[in-house]
Write an enzyme that holds these catalytic residues in place. Structure first.
Site, PDB file in Angstrom:
ATOM      1  N   SER A  65       0.952   0.426  -9.123  1.00 16.23           N
ATOM      2  CA  SER A  65       2.169   0.121  -9.885  1.00 16.23           C
ATOM      3  C   SER A  65       1.933  -1.006 -10.887  1.00 16.23           C
ATOM      4  O   SER A  65       1.036  -1.835 -10.723  1.00 16.23           O
ATOM      5  CB  SER A  65       3.297  -0.316  -8.950  1.00 16.23           C
ATOM      6  OG  SER A  65       3.593   0.691  -8.031  1.00 16.23           O
TER       7      SER A  65
HETATM    8  N1  SAH Z   1       1.096   0.498  -3.492  1.00 10.95           N
HETATM    9  C1  SAH Z   1      -0.056   1.161  -4.055  1.00 10.95           C
HETATM   10  C2  SAH Z   1       0.310   2.299  -4.961  1.00 10.95           C
HETATM   11  C3  SAH Z   1       0.794   3.440  -4.188  1.00 10.95           C
HETATM   12  S1  SAH Z   1       0.789   4.989  -5.022  1.00 10.95           S
HETATM   13  C4  SAH Z   1      -0.951   0.194  -4.793  1.00 10.95           C
HETATM   14  O1  SAH Z   1      -0.645  -1.005  -4.859  1.00 10.95           O
HETATM   15  O2  SAH Z   1      -1.991   0.636  -5.261  1.00 10.95           O
HETATM   16  C5  SAH Z   1       1.476   5.902  -3.683  1.00 10.95           C
HETATM   17  C6  SAH Z   1       0.519   6.151  -2.536  1.00 10.95           C
HETATM   18  O3  SAH Z   1       1.251   6.838  -1.526  1.00 10.95           O
HETATM   19  C7  SAH Z   1      -0.664   7.045  -2.900  1.00 10.95           C
HETATM   20  O4  SAH Z   1      -1.856   6.403  -2.543  1.00 10.95           O
HETATM   21  C8  SAH Z   1      -0.428   8.300  -2.052  1.00 10.95           C
HETATM   22  O5  SAH Z   1      -1.631   8.904  -1.598  1.00 10.95           O
HETATM   23  C9  SAH Z   1       0.371   7.740  -0.892  1.00 10.95           C
HETATM   24  N2  SAH Z   1       1.163   8.716  -0.146  1.00 10.95           N
HETATM   25  C10 SAH Z   1       1.788   9.835  -0.587  1.00 10.95           C
HETATM   26  N3  SAH Z   1       2.426  10.441   0.426  1.00 10.95           N
HETATM   27  C11 SAH Z   1       2.205   9.701   1.548  1.00 10.95           C
HETATM   28  C12 SAH Z   1       2.609   9.785   2.908  1.00 10.95           C
HETATM   29  N4  SAH Z   1       3.389  10.774   3.368  1.00 10.95           N
HETATM   30  N5  SAH Z   1       2.187   8.836   3.768  1.00 10.95           N
HETATM   31  C13 SAH Z   1       1.413   7.798   3.341  1.00 10.95           C
HETATM   32  N6  SAH Z   1       1.003   7.661   2.062  1.00 10.95           N
HETATM   33  C14 SAH Z   1       1.394   8.587   1.170  1.00 10.95           C
END
Ligand code: SAH
Length: 227
Positions: A65
């Site tokens: 983000s």
């Molecule tokens: N907070 C992160 C960005 C997250 S992007 C940072 O600082 O980099 C959203 C993330 O959620 C992705 O890595 C994706 O793989 C994960 N994601 C998607 N669905 C999910 C689920 N059901 N459980 C856990 N993670 C999930």
């Protein structure tokens, strides 16, 4: 490649210009954002852009983000040093590291094993060991570790998952999460008092979808988004 001193200078400028000027004023959050080296959490080819005012690709079709959103969500959770936090969507581990800096213990769940492994390595290289990263479907939370003082979901959900609400600490537990469709969501702050839950809408946002039982189906288009 810039030196770590040059990166530190860029990081301070990011905090002053993107965060302080836009109203982030929690000293502890600003300190965490000055300390955690964001450039070490992005893909090699994006290192030079790590401190810009935008999200960046982190591989596997996912994004880290924008710094302002990380700071905003963190500030709104009003984290105290003794608290335990559940983060859903570890991704690069950048937000996780910020949470580790601010709280007693962090549980983080990531669906993609490779991202979880990389994030774990980066965060422990950086010296934090107050965390536990799980690979799996975070839309169901971590019932065995509940309850949590705070929950942060960093991917979009179509509706508020009841299963996460019930994992919040009963007296003042709070959760921040983006709710909406795959294109646009509203960032909501949920507060638990006993069996009563209140919800406040904070801002409009755009996150990648949470794929899972209480998220979106896996056939949804989860290309990098622009927030
Ligand atoms: N907070 C992160 C960005 C997250 S992007 C940072 O600082 O980099 C959203 C993330 O959620 C992705 O890595 C994706 O793989 C994960 N994601 C998607 N669905 C999910 C689920 N059901 N459980 C856990 N993670 C999930």
């Amino acid at each position: 490649m810039p030196t770590s001193r040059e990166y530190a200078r860029q990081r301070n400028r990011m905090v002053d210009e993107q965060l302080v000027k836009r109203g982030i004023n929690d000293r502890r959050v600003l300190d965490a954002m000055r300390v955690v080296p964001r450039h070490q959490f992005v893909l090699e080819e994006f290192k030079l852009h790590a401190y810009e005012d935008r999200p960046l690709p982190i591989g596997e079709g996912q994004t880290i983000s924008q710094p302002y959103i990380v700071a905003f969500m963190t500030e709104r959770l009003r984290l105290k040093p003794h608290q335990t936090v559940l983060e859903i969507g570890t991704g690069s581990g950048y937000q996780t590291a910020i949470l580790c800096h601010l709280t007693h213990y962090v549980f983080s769940v990531e669906r993609v094993g490779r991202l979880a492994d990389q994030a774990g390595e980066r965060i422990s290289d950086f010296g934090y060991n107050n965390l536990d990263i799980h690979v799996g479907d975070g839309s169901q939370g971590l019932p065995d570790q509940a309850s949590f003082d705070r929950i942060m979901v960093t991917a979009a959900v179509p509706r508020l998952p009841n299963v996460l609400c019930t994992q919040l600490e009963k007296h003042g537990g709070q959760m921040i999460l983006p709710i909406g469709d795959e294109h646009l969501q509203e960032l909501k702050l949920i507060t638990r008092r006993g069996e009563r839950f209140t919800s406040r809408t904070l801002l409009r946002c755009r996150f990648v979808p949470l794929i899972g039982r209480y998220g979106f189906d896996s056939d949804i288009n989860s290309q990098p988004t622009t927030l």
